[in-house]
Write a protein that holds these residues in place. Sequence first.
Motif, PDB file in Angstrom:
ATOM      1  N   LYS A 126       0.841  -1.203   0.000  1.00  0.00           N
ATOM      2  CA  LYS A 126       0.000   0.000   0.000  1.00  0.00           C
ATOM      3  C   LYS A 126       0.876   1.253   0.000  1.00  0.00           C
ATOM      4  CE  LYS A 126      -3.792   2.220   2.577  1.00  0.00           C
ATOM      5  NZ  LYS A 126      -3.506   3.473   1.922  1.00  0.00           N
ATOM      6  N   ASP A 127       1.934   1.227   0.782  1.00  0.00           N
ATOM      7  CA  ASP A 127       2.864   2.351   0.853  1.00  0.00           C
ATOM      8  C   ASP A 127       3.475   2.633  -0.517  1.00  0.00           C
ATOM      9  OD1 ASP A 127       4.124   4.296   2.558  1.00  0.00           O
ATOM     10  OD2 ASP A 127       5.990   3.153   2.325  1.00  0.00           O
ATOM     11  N   ARG A 179       2.174   1.898  -3.421  1.00  0.00           N
ATOM     12  CA  ARG A 179       1.112   2.421  -4.282  1.00  0.00           C
ATOM     13  C   ARG A 179       0.820   3.884  -3.988  1.00  0.00           C
ATOM     14  NH1 ARG A 179      -2.808  -2.496  -4.612  1.00  0.00           N
ATOM     15  NH2 ARG A 179      -2.355  -3.111  -6.739  1.00  0.00           N
ATOM     16  N   ASP A 180       0.766   4.228  -2.694  1.00  0.00           N
ATOM     17  CA  ASP A 180       0.349   5.564  -2.283  1.00  0.00           C
ATOM     18  C   ASP A 180       1.459   6.602  -2.395  1.00  0.00           C
ATOM     19  OD1 ASP A 180      -2.024   4.321  -1.701  1.00  0.00           O
ATOM     20  OD2 ASP A 180      -1.792   4.441   0.489  1.00  0.00           O
ATOM     21  N   ASN A 181       2.711   6.191  -2.250  1.00  0.00           N
ATOM     22  CA  ASN A 181       3.799   7.159  -2.097  1.00  0.00           C
ATOM     23  C   ASN A 181       4.860   7.114  -3.187  1.00  0.00           C
ATOM     24  OD1 ASN A 181       2.692   8.147   0.362  1.00  0.00           O
ATOM     25  ND2 ASN A 181       3.453   6.298   1.360  1.00  0.00           N
TER      26      ASN A 181
END
Length: 140
Positions: free
Chosen positions: A34-35, A37-39
């Motif tokens: 997720k990190d 993908r998000d950052n």
Amino acid sequence: MSAPTSARGKARRRAVDILFEAEQRAVPAAAALKDRRDNTDQVINPYTVDIVEGVTAMQPSIDEFLSTYSQGWPLERMPSVDRIILRVGTWELLYNDDVPDGVAVSEAVELARTLSTDESPSFINGLLGRLQQLKPTLLA
């Protein structure tokens, strides 16, 4: 040596990176994914997600097989990158019917050649080759 060229090869390499990062940071792999993908602006291939989720779901079994057949190399003594590559290779070998066994082994060996020590490719080839031989009994 050479970077992975196929989409699956790149997805595999990215999955190793994410699983390695999760282990180093002591966070769940899903959080590391997720990190990413998000950052970052990295495109996360669906197969990368399949690998990360598959390895995470099957890790207790995978680690048991690796511990049992690694002949004198406890998982915690292996270099982290080798342990992660072995987990990915074992998941592909035992739990992903879309990947031919020989491909699962050779791709893991190639990752080791690119990412790890000079001894790692033969170690990974030997261990995954042993699991490949035992696959019918391991999954029985």
